[in-house]
Design an enzyme around this catalytic site. Structure first.
Site, PDB file in Angstrom:
ATOM      1  N   TYR A 103      46.139  33.397  42.732  1.00 27.46           N
ATOM      2  CA  TYR A 103      44.926  32.563  42.720  1.00 27.46           C
ATOM      3  C   TYR A 103      44.801  32.005  44.129  1.00 27.46           C
ATOM      4  O   TYR A 103      44.773  30.814  44.343  1.00 27.46           O
ATOM      5  CB  TYR A 103      45.212  31.465  41.686  1.00 27.46           C
ATOM      6  CG  TYR A 103      44.087  30.589  41.218  1.00 27.46           C
ATOM      7  CD1 TYR A 103      42.902  31.128  40.712  1.00 27.46           C
ATOM      8  CD2 TYR A 103      44.236  29.210  41.212  1.00 27.46           C
ATOM      9  CE1 TYR A 103      41.909  30.306  40.232  1.00 27.46           C
ATOM     10  CE2 TYR A 103      43.249  28.379  40.731  1.00 27.46           C
ATOM     11  CZ  TYR A 103      42.079  28.928  40.240  1.00 27.46           C
ATOM     12  OH  TYR A 103      41.095  28.106  39.744  1.00 27.46           O
ATOM     13  N   ARG A 115      35.931  22.513  35.604  1.00 23.73           N
ATOM     14  CA  ARG A 115      36.416  21.125  35.471  1.00 23.73           C
ATOM     15  C   ARG A 115      35.521  20.225  36.321  1.00 23.73           C
ATOM     16  O   ARG A 115      35.969  19.620  37.296  1.00 23.73           O
ATOM     17  CB  ARG A 115      37.876  21.028  35.936  1.00 23.73           C
ATOM     18  CG  ARG A 115      38.853  21.826  35.054  1.00 23.73           C
ATOM     19  CD  ARG A 115      40.283  21.780  35.599  1.00 23.73           C
ATOM     20  NE  ARG A 115      40.449  22.518  36.844  1.00 23.73           N
ATOM     21  CZ  ARG A 115      40.646  23.842  36.934  1.00 23.73           C
ATOM     22  NH1 ARG A 115      40.704  24.568  35.831  1.00 23.73           N
ATOM     23  NH2 ARG A 115      40.790  24.429  38.100  1.00 23.73           N
ATOM     24  N   GLU A 160      36.746  40.387  38.676  1.00 24.96           N
ATOM     25  CA  GLU A 160      37.382  39.658  39.769  1.00 24.96           C
ATOM     26  C   GLU A 160      37.810  40.681  40.802  1.00 24.96           C
ATOM     27  O   GLU A 160      38.638  41.551  40.525  1.00 24.96           O
ATOM     28  CB  GLU A 160      38.574  38.831  39.276  1.00 24.96           C
ATOM     29  CG  GLU A 160      38.146  37.707  38.342  1.00 24.96           C
ATOM     30  CD  GLU A 160      39.208  36.616  38.150  1.00 24.96           C
ATOM     31  OE1 GLU A 160      40.412  36.902  38.314  1.00 24.96           O
ATOM     32  OE2 GLU A 160      38.818  35.472  37.838  1.00 24.96           O
ATOM     33  N   GLN A 203      38.287  32.938  27.834  1.00 20.86           N
ATOM     34  CA  GLN A 203      39.229  32.243  28.719  1.00 20.86           C
ATOM     35  C   GLN A 203      39.047  30.715  28.663  1.00 20.86           C
ATOM     36  O   GLN A 203      40.031  29.971  28.593  1.00 20.86           O
ATOM     37  CB  GLN A 203      39.004  32.752  30.145  1.00 20.86           C
ATOM     38  CG  GLN A 203      39.978  32.213  31.182  1.00 20.86           C
ATOM     39  CD  GLN A 203      39.638  32.695  32.603  1.00 20.86           C
ATOM     40  OE1 GLN A 203      38.779  33.557  32.777  1.00 20.86           O
ATOM     41  NE2 GLN A 203      40.315  32.148  33.595  1.00 20.86           N
ATOM     42  N   TYR A 233      42.544  28.680  27.469  1.00 22.03           N
ATOM     43  CA  TYR A 233      43.505  28.626  28.578  1.00 22.03           C
ATOM     44  C   TYR A 233      44.256  27.300  28.742  1.00 22.03           C
ATOM     45  O   TYR A 233      45.211  27.260  29.521  1.00 22.03           O
ATOM     46  CB  TYR A 233      42.828  29.034  29.894  1.00 22.03           C
ATOM     47  CG  TYR A 233      42.197  27.921  30.673  1.00 22.03           C
ATOM     48  CD1 TYR A 233      41.014  27.335  30.244  1.00 22.03           C
ATOM     49  CD2 TYR A 233      42.796  27.434  31.830  1.00 22.03           C
ATOM     50  CE1 TYR A 233      40.438  26.315  30.963  1.00 22.03           C
ATOM     51  CE2 TYR A 233      42.225  26.402  32.558  1.00 22.03           C
ATOM     52  CZ  TYR A 233      41.045  25.847  32.113  1.00 22.03           C
ATOM     53  OH  TYR A 233      40.476  24.823  32.824  1.00 22.03           O
ATOM     54  N   LYS A 261      41.876  37.932  29.719  1.00 17.52           N
ATOM     55  CA  LYS A 261      42.242  38.839  30.813  1.00 17.52           C
ATOM     56  C   LYS A 261      42.956  40.096  30.336  1.00 17.52           C
ATOM     57  O   LYS A 261      42.940  41.116  31.037  1.00 17.52           O
ATOM     58  CB  LYS A 261      43.211  38.118  31.762  1.00 17.52           C
ATOM     59  CG  LYS A 261      42.700  36.820  32.339  1.00 17.52           C
ATOM     60  CD  LYS A 261      41.832  37.057  33.566  1.00 17.52           C
ATOM     61  CE  LYS A 261      41.641  35.778  34.351  1.00 17.52           C
ATOM     62  NZ  LYS A 261      40.984  36.059  35.636  1.00 17.52           N
ATOM     63  N   THR A 304      42.783  45.742  33.123  1.00 14.56           N
ATOM     64  CA  THR A 304      42.799  45.490  34.562  1.00 14.56           C
ATOM     65  C   THR A 304      42.733  46.857  35.223  1.00 14.56           C
ATOM     66  O   THR A 304      43.553  47.729  34.917  1.00 14.56           O
ATOM     67  CB  THR A 304      44.107  44.780  34.982  1.00 14.56           C
ATOM     68  OG1 THR A 304      44.260  43.583  34.216  1.00 14.56           O
ATOM     69  CG2 THR A 304      44.103  44.442  36.469  1.00 14.56           C
ATOM     70  N   THR A 331      41.192  36.470  42.843  1.00 18.16           N
ATOM     71  CA  THR A 331      39.834  36.784  43.263  1.00 18.16           C
ATOM     72  C   THR A 331      39.627  36.453  44.734  1.00 18.16           C
ATOM     73  O   THR A 331      39.983  35.378  45.180  1.00 18.16           O
ATOM     74  CB  THR A 331      38.827  35.976  42.432  1.00 18.16           C
ATOM     75  OG1 THR A 331      39.151  36.149  41.059  1.00 18.16           O
ATOM     76  CG2 THR A 331      37.407  36.428  42.695  1.00 18.16           C
ATOM     77  N   GLU A 358      31.154  33.024  39.925  1.00 18.58           N
ATOM     78  CA  GLU A 358      30.791  32.281  41.134  1.00 18.58           C
ATOM     79  C   GLU A 358      29.426  32.707  41.664  1.00 18.58           C
ATOM     80  O   GLU A 358      28.629  31.876  42.104  1.00 18.58           O
ATOM     81  CB  GLU A 358      31.847  32.508  42.221  1.00 18.58           C
ATOM     82  CG  GLU A 358      33.224  31.972  41.870  1.00 18.58           C
ATOM     83  CD  GLU A 358      34.284  32.584  42.775  1.00 18.58           C
ATOM     84  OE1 GLU A 358      34.528  32.031  43.846  1.00 18.58           O
ATOM     85  OE2 GLU A 358      34.852  33.640  42.401  1.00 18.58           O
TER      86      GLU A 358
END
Lengths: 407, 407
Positions: free
Chosen positions: B123, B137, B194, B235, B239, B248, B252, B342, B356
């Protein structure tokens, strides 16, 4: 008077012919030759050699260096092989072939019996989750809003799963108490255990296709005991927002013996009453058999029993965990291991971690060797367990033990 | 005039002899025979067959169905094999042996080139973490207090890593908007991407022994592109407190080609200035080579470029991630895969996720096919990337693509 056969286990032996757990062992003579073993009493049967000696078609699954081939063969094969093994250790006519293939348990070395594919750790005890919530998030609600709606889980590190008896090096890492201005680095000062039960996946599933609770027996090969070693100080500093990482990934210990599901038919019990309605894929009110397992776990620190967590009280069952883990289309592989999460009961003497037993170190345990909050170097932790079996005989789940060595 | 040899790649070809990424392929004639391939221009060299034809000692590493043997052989072997390969594709005397072993890229099928052992996702972009913090958040600080002190990471599901070109089934699961009284179940309505870079571990390490940043090149075999598909609605509900799981774990995607570290020597750059002092195991101010990589990523949705995330701006480097991941004694295995997290830059057009790019769906992208917030069934996402190479020539990192199919 002839010597008694090792196949004549004592009445009530928890490793009698009703159990027959699988493992992988080597002998002192041939330390590099790993073989599939089946435990009977205090002995290990070289199962591959037995299959070959008896001309069994299951030699292709048993005469192997690991359990992977048998695990991947599926439920019908598991049943048939277990029937064959039961006959080999109980039918007197087989004794001349079988007895020479028994090794005293004390003389063999156990190995990790299968390659761990993915390792998932759940969080299924309401008592444990409530205790942890109170300790780590004293200002919030103890259970997060999602807890009663889904079995919370996360992926752990498969590559550091070790077999019982492997020493565990005290991990180092960052920790930061809330009052500290910056994190410090050093060996963990809050090294802990988590008493858990592991479920070993045998038969794989296809990516994109969920596995319902009703298919639990088609995919899960058996159970083991599991100690999810945890560095609480590392964990507390790192786990927001993406969950536990280094606080857990240094080592996870599993018992050397995998108990087949079929050996635990008498141990199935209903889980606790659910206090929130469940979405259909998790609803188990109509499942054919109860999803819980009545396993009585015992946790010892340096030989002293410090807790007896009852597995029967786990809120989420392994079948629900399997259904949840795959409902998004995630596939299963042979060797996937998923663990229950710390097993804690409602009583203090039933808590499955030192975090809870000592309330984060504020209420030390009074032990013969002195007061104890978290683990000290040299400490040895052993989990054992048993379950009710046929005719009142216990089914032994063996043990998982590990000793802490200095950083 | 003789036909031009496929070995004579065009000047400036990003897959010229300065690159030579590794993969695993099969041909239409022998679909079940997987072989190690090396990409040169628009062709794939059957590297194992080449080693055999030329009597090379590296046949033992290359004439295999996967990259695992080569990856596990370690840094000296990686260097020597790369030197040999460079000679095979550039020295004219080898042409009669090599040319018959080239397959047009368009005619082969690519496979996952190694078995993924453990998969860890980091991350590491400050811009991404800040954006996600603001979105998820809104009432708290964007970056958690630990973010500048350690590279936050978590384990993902290794068994669902798929090679570029594999369709991705839209995952189902639970979601619950804050205002909803209870969670609902269904196909994800916030399916996202991502854009990440993956680092592939070759040489293993011992449990209990940390791997310092300076040993990065001893353990990391190469780089790939990685799309960490994410179901934001699943998620968001699951989470807290143990991190991402089903949001997730369904899939992948990784690129079919692994670029060797040595091909990226000219792409090494210093990471951004650190704004908090780092503990010694993470401090990289005295490392011999800069820890960053100047990779220019491009993200396309149905052929339309929607973002160009710059990898050079990542706050945490792969060497720091490796040191952190093992500082607690966690071991490395051949096939471990760790991803950057990401990649997002400071500009809107540099963000590596739709979360985003569309600010959680509130600012749709205006695309030729219509406005887009999250992924729709049939959407195809492709990541490509290149890095500066020797003499101004680009090093191509290939591509990772995947198409969403309905739940």
């Amino acid at each position: 008077m002839p010597e008694q056969s090792p196949l004549e286990t004592a009445e009530g032996d928890p490793f009698g012919p009703h159990n027959l757990p699988y493992g992988v062992f080597s002998t002192a003579d041939e330390p590099d030759r790993r073989r599939v073993g089946v435990r009977i009493g205090d002995h290990v049967l070289d199962a591959g050699a037995a299959a070959v000696a008896l001309g069994s078609p299951y030699a292709a699954l048993l005469a192997r260096p690991g359990l992977d081939a048998l695990m991947g063969a599926g439920r019908t094969a598991w049943r048939d092989v277990r029937r064959a093994l039961t006959a080999w250790v109980t039918v007197p006519a087989h004794r001349p072939d079988i007895e020479p293939l028994l090794h005293p348990l004390a003389t063999v070395t156990s190995h990790l019996p299968y390659e761990v594919a993915d390792y998932v750790d759940f969080y299924a005890s309401e008592h444990h989750a409530t205790n942890v919530g109170r300790i780590f998030r004293p200002d919030g609600v103890a259970l997060t809003p999602n807890w009663k709606h889904l079995p919370i889980g996360y992926h752990g590190r498969a590559g550091t799963v070790v077999v019982s008896g492997t020493d565990v090096v005290r991990p180092s890492g960052q920790r930061k108490a809330p009052a500290d201005p910056a994190p410090v680095f050093g060996p963990s000062v809050k090294l802990d255990i988590e008493a858990e039960v592991g479920f070993v996946v045998g038969a794989p599933s296809r990516q994109g296709v969920p596995v319902p609770q009703s298919a639990f027996r088609d995919h899960v090969f058996g159970l083991c005991l599991l100690n999810d070693w945890s560095a609480r100080d590392l964990q507390a500093w790192e786990y927001v927002p993406l969950g536990p990482f280094l606080g857990k990934s240094f080592a996870t210990s599993v018992s050397a013996w995998v108990t087949p599901l079929e050996a635990l038919d008498e141990a199935r019990v209903a889980p606790p009453a659910r206090t929130e309605p469940l979405l259909p894929y998790l609803d188990d009110s109509d499942e054919e058999e109860p999803g819980g397992f009545d396993l009585r776990i015992s946790v010892s620190l340096n030989g002293q029993v410090i807790s007896e967590p009852p597995f029967a009280g786990m809120y989420w069952t392994a079948a629900q965990q399997l259904a949840h883990m795959t409902v998004n289309g995630a596939s299963l592989r042979t060797g996937d291991l998923f663990a229950s999460g710390t097993v804690s009961g409602p009583e203090r003497g039933e808590r499955g971690s030192l975090l809870e037993l000592t309330w984060n170190g504020t209420e030390p345990l009074d032990l013969p060797g002195g007061a104890r909050t978290f683990l000290e170097d040299g400490d040895e932790i052993t989990l054992t367990a048993w379950a009710p079996g046929p005719d009142g005989v216990r089914v032994g789940l063996g043990e998982v033990s590990g000793r802490i060595v200095p950083a």
